[in-house]
Design an enzyme around this catalytic site. Sequence first.
Site, PDB file in Angstrom:
ATOM      1  N   LYS A  45       0.797  -1.236   0.000  1.00 51.20           N
ATOM      2  CA  LYS A  45       0.000   0.000   0.000  1.00 51.20           C
ATOM      3  C   LYS A  45       0.828   1.283   0.000  1.00 51.20           C
ATOM      4  O   LYS A  45       0.308   2.375   0.252  1.00 51.20           O
ATOM      5  CB  LYS A  45      -1.015   0.043   1.168  1.00 51.20           C
ATOM      6  CG  LYS A  45      -1.851  -1.193   1.333  1.00 51.20           C
ATOM      7  CD  LYS A  45      -2.310  -1.830   0.049  1.00 51.20           C
ATOM      8  CE  LYS A  45      -3.369  -1.026  -0.680  1.00 51.20           C
ATOM      9  NZ  LYS A  45      -3.656  -1.690  -2.014  1.00 51.20           N
ATOM     10  N   HIS A 107       6.968  -7.349  -2.381  1.00 49.03           N
ATOM     11  CA  HIS A 107       6.742  -6.745  -1.053  1.00 49.03           C
ATOM     12  C   HIS A 107       7.667  -7.385  -0.024  1.00 49.03           C
ATOM     13  O   HIS A 107       7.515  -7.161   1.179  1.00 49.03           O
ATOM     14  CB  HIS A 107       5.296  -6.962  -0.596  1.00 49.03           C
ATOM     15  CG  HIS A 107       4.275  -6.167  -1.341  1.00 49.03           C
ATOM     16  ND1 HIS A 107       4.456  -4.856  -1.714  1.00 49.03           N
ATOM     17  CD2 HIS A 107       3.017  -6.497  -1.753  1.00 49.03           C
ATOM     18  CE1 HIS A 107       3.368  -4.431  -2.341  1.00 49.03           C
ATOM     19  NE2 HIS A 107       2.492  -5.399  -2.381  1.00 49.03           N
ATOM     20  N   SER A 137      -4.770   2.464   4.422  1.00 49.23           N
ATOM     21  CA  SER A 137      -4.934   1.882   3.089  1.00 49.23           C
ATOM     22  C   SER A 137      -4.945   0.345   3.170  1.00 49.23           C
ATOM     23  O   SER A 137      -5.740  -0.318   2.495  1.00 49.23           O
ATOM     24  CB  SER A 137      -3.798   2.381   2.189  1.00 49.23           C
ATOM     25  OG  SER A 137      -3.954   1.902   0.881  1.00 49.23           O
TER      26      SER A 137
HETATM   27  P1  A3P Z   1      -5.273   4.593  -0.776  1.00 51.64           P
HETATM   28  O1  A3P Z   1      -5.873   3.315  -0.296  1.00 51.64           O
HETATM   29  O2  A3P Z   1      -4.821   5.461   0.360  1.00 51.64           O
HETATM   30  O3  A3P Z   1      -6.151   5.336  -1.732  1.00 51.64           O
HETATM   31  P2  A3P Z   1      -0.235  -0.195  -3.696  1.00 51.64           P
HETATM   32  O4  A3P Z   1      -0.225  -0.007  -5.160  1.00 51.64           O
HETATM   33  O5  A3P Z   1       1.109  -0.256  -3.071  1.00 51.64           O
HETATM   34  O6  A3P Z   1      -1.152  -1.317  -3.290  1.00 51.64           O
HETATM   35  O7  A3P Z   1      -0.855   1.137  -3.069  1.00 51.64           O
HETATM   36  C1  A3P Z   1      -2.199   1.486  -3.261  1.00 51.64           C
HETATM   37  C2  A3P Z   1      -2.391   2.887  -2.732  1.00 51.64           C
HETATM   38  O8  A3P Z   1      -1.755   3.801  -3.641  1.00 51.64           O
HETATM   39  C3  A3P Z   1      -3.861   3.287  -2.647  1.00 51.64           C
HETATM   40  O9  A3P Z   1      -3.939   4.235  -1.577  1.00 51.64           O
HETATM   41  C4  A3P Z   1      -4.047   3.936  -4.015  1.00 51.64           C
HETATM   42  O10 A3P Z   1      -5.158   4.780  -4.099  1.00 51.64           O
HETATM   43  C5  A3P Z   1      -2.734   4.710  -4.106  1.00 51.64           C
HETATM   44  N1  A3P Z   1      -2.434   5.119  -5.480  1.00 51.64           N
HETATM   45  C6  A3P Z   1      -2.335   4.347  -6.576  1.00 51.64           C
HETATM   46  N2  A3P Z   1      -2.110   5.096  -7.661  1.00 51.64           N
HETATM   47  C7  A3P Z   1      -2.050   6.389  -7.239  1.00 51.64           C
HETATM   48  C8  A3P Z   1      -1.867   7.641  -7.890  1.00 51.64           C
HETATM   49  N3  A3P Z   1      -1.713   7.722  -9.209  1.00 51.64           N
HETATM   50  N4  A3P Z   1      -1.867   8.765  -7.130  1.00 51.64           N
HETATM   51  C9  A3P Z   1      -2.037   8.702  -5.802  1.00 51.64           C
HETATM   52  N5  A3P Z   1      -2.237   7.544  -5.125  1.00 51.64           N
HETATM   53  C10 A3P Z   1      -2.238   6.398  -5.836  1.00 51.64           C
END
Ligand code: A3P
Length: 293
Positions: A45, A107, A137
């Site tokens: 996340k 991860h 998240s």
């Molecule tokens: P949130 O749950 O806070 O919205 P991962 O890819 O490591 O699983 O992380 C997912 C998190 O990154 C989510 O956070 C998602 O919304 C956020 N995320 C993914 N793409 C993004 C972007 N272009 N800009 C901002 N946040 C992004």
Amino acid sequence: MEELPRPTLFDFHGVSMTKYFTDNWDNIQNFKARPDDILIATYPKAGTTWVSHILDLLYFGQTGPEHQASRPVNEKVPFLELSIPGVPTGKDLADRLPTTPRLIKTHLPVQFVPKSFWEQNCRVVYVARNAKDCAVSYFHFGRMNSAQPEPGDWSNFLQLFMEGKVVFGSWYDHVNNWWEKKQTFSNIHYMCYEDITEDSAREIDRLCSFLGLSPSAEEKQRVAAGVTFDAMKQNKRTNYSNTPCMNQKVSPFMRKGKVGDWKNHFTVAQNEHFDEDYKQKMKNPALQFRTEV
Ligand code: A3P
């Protein structure tokens, strides 16, 4: 792949893990990295998908629709340790990747990374995100994703997060140990979610210097436009809309994309307790995270 039975967490060499990331362990450990592979390493996340898409667009955005348009990010950037029934393992997908360089996601805590990545001196992009937003998240991700253990309610999950009893273990150990590794292995670019939120163009520039890329101003603009939260939320190749174990009605994968959403979840008491515990675990003054920008 269908909805999966929720896995249970167990201690795996000192780190909380589930079978979906340990079943293929020997093959993962024996993975043969190539010198031009790029490993995208994160605690869950932290912005993995965001940085994966940035790298994918930087390297392959110009190579035509047949490559770019058709396949989702989780196929173009395989998740190395993933091993769930009904789909190819991340390791097999990585082995079969036709691209150069290969972009590979993990991860894993640093001590679990297959040794060939170090031996081949691969470039590693590590992305970290402040613990409070990461916890929020991760909580919502656990609610919507049947490949994760049941998160319980928010206060229950927050306690588990602080104790490192979540998949891939302790956030505190992960970010600290990867930071330590960077002190001896210079091919790690350590990025923060908050910095990308603040100024994505600057962070894309820094990434390009690390990777030795020099895209034109126009290309950079195209990448920046393609990786905004709204663009990625609409894009079916980056929003995980076709992943059956994720129920996006419970919580969308592209959920909020903000720094500071923790303020909508932590009570005053939870925040005080968290800050106290954080001070005990995060003693390295060089490693500072911003919880607002
Ligand atoms: P949130 O749950 O806070 O919205 P991962 O890819 O490591 O699983 O992380 C997912 C998190 O990154 C989510 O956070 C998602 O919304 C956020 N995320 C993914 N793409 C993004 C972007 N272009 N800009 C901002 N946040 C992004």
